[in-house]
Enzyme design. Structure first.
Site, PDB file in Angstrom:
ATOM      1  N   GLU A   1       1.626  -5.235  11.102  1.00 56.72           N
ATOM      2  CA  GLU A   1       0.969  -3.931  11.190  1.00 56.72           C
ATOM      3  C   GLU A   1       1.702  -3.120  12.262  1.00 56.72           C
ATOM      4  O   GLU A   1       1.804  -3.543  13.411  1.00 56.72           O
ATOM      5  CB  GLU A   1      -0.506  -4.083  11.551  1.00 56.72           C
ATOM      6  CG  GLU A   1      -1.335  -4.794  10.490  1.00 56.72           C
ATOM      7  CD  GLU A   1      -1.580  -3.936   9.251  1.00 56.72           C
ATOM      8  OE1 GLU A   1      -1.278  -2.717   9.298  1.00 56.72           O
ATOM      9  OE2 GLU A   1      -2.084  -4.486   8.257  1.00 56.72           O
TER      10      GLU A   1
ATOM     11  N   HIS B   1       0.874  -1.177   0.000  1.00 58.37           N
ATOM     12  CA  HIS B   1       0.000   0.000   0.000  1.00 58.37           C
ATOM     13  C   HIS B   1       0.910   1.224   0.000  1.00 58.37           C
ATOM     14  O   HIS B   1       1.741   1.398   0.900  1.00 58.37           O
ATOM     15  CB  HIS B   1      -0.916   0.008   1.221  1.00 58.37           C
ATOM     16  CG  HIS B   1      -1.856  -1.155   1.270  1.00 58.37           C
ATOM     17  ND1 HIS B   1      -2.025  -1.932   2.393  1.00 58.37           N
ATOM     18  CD2 HIS B   1      -2.665  -1.679   0.323  1.00 58.37           C
ATOM     19  CE1 HIS B   1      -2.919  -2.881   2.144  1.00 58.37           C
ATOM     20  NE2 HIS B   1      -3.322  -2.748   0.890  1.00 58.37           N
TER      21      HIS B   1
END
Length: 336
Positions: free
Chosen positions: A215, A59
């Protein structure tokens, strides 16, 4: 510093390096493979048998891990970091990185494990290329394969740094790898129980790597990641690269929270409604009986599980994709 250490600079500029292969003074070989892709090989006599794939920017707006990989590459190119592992550095979606967007047309991290073959566009082609690069990198036999796919989240989280551990039938999750994640600063791990279409699932399922989606905090623009503390992860990656890790066999998992997937919430139509605040944080607890979501034909997702929490809620995904994951605490009794 060797020019190939500036992989991020080359990627942001959309340029190919004049020299595709360079050697450090210590004989470490750096080889440019494709846009945003660089292989690092230690001298043969110093190779410890680990193949380490480090990817970020799947991303494009998740900049903290991109900056971390950039720093590691600078250290290798200057000779400050002396690899004993083979490493493949990947910046996943170069065009989205240049624009500071999560993606341009399609979410690249939903295009693996055959999904890119069902669509078209440059991001589908990029997912195919990333698979090919990983296939080639992990093709050498009798080596220990590890893949960390580094991300930051689009929302806040009650547990800021956590990992997702993919699943494959007949294969058990590794306690040793959980100890490594804990040492790297992860506070929780989600043990998945079905295959998925993300990059780490592909390398775990198809290539036999110990693979994880990490994450690491909230997504911010380049240069604004002072609040994302990656000190422990950076130290652990340097130890993995240089082969200086302490033994992990009996390392404690103290403080590491383990979760398993109870259900995935799938959006089937534009009538889908997720009954949560737009700013709800990952790992928020949900009460039993709560109507989590509604869709066509009176479809309802009702929370039945005790201790249930939500991660990755996103009602704006395309139809047919996951709009959230309902998770519950687990003891991890079946670890290898």
């Amino acid at each position: 510093m060797l020019a190939l250490g500036k992989l991020l600079e080359l990627t942001l500029a959309g340029r190919e390096p004049a020299e595709k292969t360079q050697l450090t003074v210590e004989g470490v070989r750096m080889r440019w493979l494709s846009e945003g892709a660089l292989e690092v090989r230690p001298p043969e006599a110093q190779d410890n048998g680990m193949d380490l794939l480090l990817s970020a920017g799947i991303h494009g707006n998740e900049t903290a891990p991109i900056e971390l990989l950039d720093q590691l590459l600078h250290d290798i190119a200057r000779g400050d970091l002396k690899p004993r592992a083979r490493i493949l550095f990947l910046f996943g979606n170069p065009e989205a990185i240049r624009r500071g967007e999560r993606y341009i047309e399609q979410d690249v991290n939903r295009l693996f494990n055959g999904r890119h073959e069902q669509t078209s566009g440059f991001e589908a082609l990029r997912a195919c290329e990333l698979e090919r690069l990983a296939d080639s990198f992990f093709s050498l036999p009798d080596r220990y394969r590890v893949h960390y796919d580094l991300h930051t989240a689009i929302r806040g989280s009650k547990i800021e740094q956590f990992a997702l551990y993919p699943w494959k039938e007949g294969r058990r999750h590794s306690r040793l790898e959980l100890a490594r994640l804990r040492a790297a600063g992860m506070d929780a791990v989600l043990l998945q129980n079905k295959s998925s279409i993300v990059f780490s699932s592909y390398t775990y399922d198809k290539l036999g790597a110990e693979s994880f989606t990490l994450e690491l905090g909230k997504a911010r623009p380049f240069g604004q990641n002072q609040q994302v503390n990656l000190t422990r992860l950076e130290l652990r990656l340097k130890q993995m690269i240089e082969g200086t890790e302490a033994a992990l066999d009996d390392a404690p998992l103290d403080g590491l929270q383990l979760f398993s997937v109870a259900r995935e919430i799938i959006k089937h139509s534009e009538a889908f409604r997720l009954n949560l605040p737009a700013d709800i944080e990952n790992f928020s607890e949900l009460d039993q009986g709560f109507v989590l979501a509604n869709d066509l034909a009176d479809t309802r997702w009702i929370v039945e599980e005790q201790g249930a929490r939500i991660i990755f809620p996103n009602p704006k995904v395309k139809n047919g994709l996951r709009a959230g994951i309902l998770i519950v605490p687990t003891s991890g009794e079946e670890l290898a």
